[in-house]
Design a protein around this motif. Structure first.
Motif, PDB file in Angstrom:
ATOM      1  N   ASN A  63       0.799  -1.203  -0.034  1.00  0.00           N
ATOM      2  CA  ASN A  63      -0.087   0.290  -0.028  1.00  0.00           C
ATOM      3  C   ASN A  63       1.069   1.387  -0.179  1.00  0.00           C
ATOM      4  N   GLU A  74      -1.286   4.193  -0.592  1.00  0.00           N
ATOM      5  CA  GLU A  74      -2.616   3.815  -1.529  1.00  0.00           C
ATOM      6  C   GLU A  74      -3.727   3.286  -0.788  1.00  0.00           C
ATOM      7  N   ALA A  75      -4.979   3.177  -0.519  1.00  0.00           N
ATOM      8  CA  ALA A  75      -6.621   2.835   0.096  1.00  0.00           C
ATOM      9  C   ALA A  75      -7.148   2.115  -1.200  1.00  0.00           C
ATOM     10  N   ARG A  76      -6.958   0.379  -1.068  1.00  0.00           N
ATOM     11  CA  ARG A  76      -7.441  -0.432  -1.301  1.00  0.00           C
ATOM     12  C   ARG A  76      -8.778  -1.633  -1.370  1.00  0.00           C
ATOM     13  N   ARG A  77      -9.215  -2.014  -1.540  1.00  0.00           N
ATOM     14  CA  ARG A  77     -10.511  -2.486  -1.681  1.00  0.00           C
ATOM     15  C   ARG A  77     -10.235  -4.113  -1.169  1.00  0.00           C
ATOM     16  N   VAL A 101     -11.000  -2.547   3.982  1.00  0.00           N
ATOM     17  CA  VAL A 101     -10.329  -2.162   3.201  1.00  0.00           C
ATOM     18  C   VAL A 101      -8.949  -1.710   3.875  1.00  0.00           C
ATOM     19  N   SER A 103      -4.687   0.489   4.017  1.00  0.00           N
ATOM     20  CA  SER A 103      -4.283   1.201   3.766  1.00  0.00           C
ATOM     21  C   SER A 103      -2.766   1.669   4.017  1.00  0.00           C
ATOM     22  N   SER A 126     -13.019  11.376  -1.915  1.00  0.00           N
ATOM     23  CA  SER A 126     -13.527   9.747  -2.455  1.00  0.00           C
ATOM     24  C   SER A 126     -14.778   9.734  -1.248  1.00  0.00           C
ATOM     25  N   LEU A 129     -12.931   8.756   3.027  1.00  0.00           N
ATOM     26  CA  LEU A 129     -12.252   8.505   3.164  1.00  0.00           C
ATOM     27  C   LEU A 129     -11.449  10.147   3.999  1.00  0.00           C
ATOM     28  N   LEU A 248     -12.610   2.956  -4.821  1.00  0.00           N
ATOM     29  CA  LEU A 248     -11.431   2.909  -4.552  1.00  0.00           C
ATOM     30  C   LEU A 248     -10.522   1.497  -6.002  1.00  0.00           C
ATOM     31  N   PRO A 249      -9.557   1.962  -5.798  1.00  0.00           N
ATOM     32  CA  PRO A 249      -8.896   1.953  -4.788  1.00  0.00           C
ATOM     33  C   PRO A 249      -8.463   3.673  -5.422  1.00  0.00           C
ATOM     34  N   GLN A 250      -7.917   4.242  -4.437  1.00  0.00           N
ATOM     35  CA  GLN A 250      -7.513   5.971  -4.084  1.00  0.00           C
ATOM     36  C   GLN A 250      -5.901   6.142  -3.284  1.00  0.00           C
TER      37      GLN A 250
END
Length: 268
Positions: A63, A74-77, A101, A103, A126, A129, A248-250
């Motif tokens: 991340n 990075e924030a991921r699902r 999530v 992160s 987003s 977030l 996501l991702p953001q």
């Protein structure tokens, strides 16, 4: 990356810098465009779940990315099980089975007592977030927090919030807060923290001033205690609401991190 000891930075201060209250050379000077990376001896990582966010902060490199002269959080699902689930010794965290999530949350290994803090970053908007650049105190029988910048998702696109919290505990706080619509892209977020006051600037524009005595009670001064610099891409708090998983991702993109030491003998 340049990291100087406090004693060295005090030795190289010029008279003009002393008049401004901060060292002329940064104590920490990280420029990712020059290929700098976070030194693991200087920066730590918060890992696992917390009670007030809906993310799982990872400790590996999936991340956190170095790309195109930037540090990227990075924030991921993805669903990650909570290793503390069902273990009574972890209190409220034992009731959290998983998070959806992943992160990143980074923090300075050292605590600072006053200083100037500057981060150039592109912060995502987003829903749900809560990217943040902030200072948190050691908080022994008190609570102090300086939120240099936070975002509140897609309901306030481009709006950035600055808040200073101080009091005897998290349940008994005084606050000073402000916000500004800076728009998208990279911006410079700065806090100047002295015993007398905290000033927060966005792109060198002053948006918030809070007194150093805010929250003083019982002989304790929450805004005059050592604090740790933190940068994280959180979300799912009571303030921002649930995270939009489909968005996501953001990414939170960072160009530079700088910290200057405070000179106690400087003129105010």
């Amino acid at each position: 990356m340049t990291i100087k000891t406090l004693s060295l930075s005090l030795c190289v201060v010029s008279m003009s810098a002393a008049a401004g209250g901060f060292s002329s050379e940064p104590l920490i000077n990280i420029d990712f465009s020059l290929g700098d990376r976070l030194d693991k001896m200087v920066w730590s990582r918060t890992t696992g779940v917390t009670a007030n966010t809906e993310v799982f902060y990872t400790g590996d490199d999936k991340n956190i990315i170095y790309q195109n002269g930037e540090l990227i959080l990075e924030a991921r699902r993805e669903r990650i099980s909570n290793p503390k689930f069902g273990q009574q010794k972890f209190g409220a965290l034992q009731n959290i089975k998983f998070r959806d999530v992943s992160s990143v949350s980074i923090a300075s290994a050292d605590y600072f007592t006053y200083g100037k803090f500057e981060v150039v970053a592109d912060i995502p908007d987003s829903k749900g977030l809560q990217p943040a650049i902030w200072l948190q105190g050691e908080n022994k029988n008190q609570y102090g927090e300086i939120d240099i910048v936070e975002a509140k998702g897609d309901k306030s696109v481009g709006v950035r919030f600055a808040t200073v919290h101080a009091g005897s505990s998290v349940k008994d706080l005084q606050r000073r807060s402000s916000h500004l619509n800076v728009g998208g892209g990279f911006h410079k977020y700065t806090a100047e923290w002295t015993p007398d006051q905290i000033k927060i600037f966005y792109d060198d524009n002053l948006i918030l001033v809070a007194p150093g005595e805010l929250g003083v009670t019982g002989g304790r001064a929450p805004l005059r205690q050592p604090m740790q610099l933190k940068i994280n891409l959180g979300g799912g708090s009571r303030w921002v609401g649930p995270i939009d998983l489909d968005s996501l991702p953001q990414r939170m993109r960072i160009q530079s991190i700088k910290v200057w030491s405070y000179l106690s003998g400087a003129a105010k």
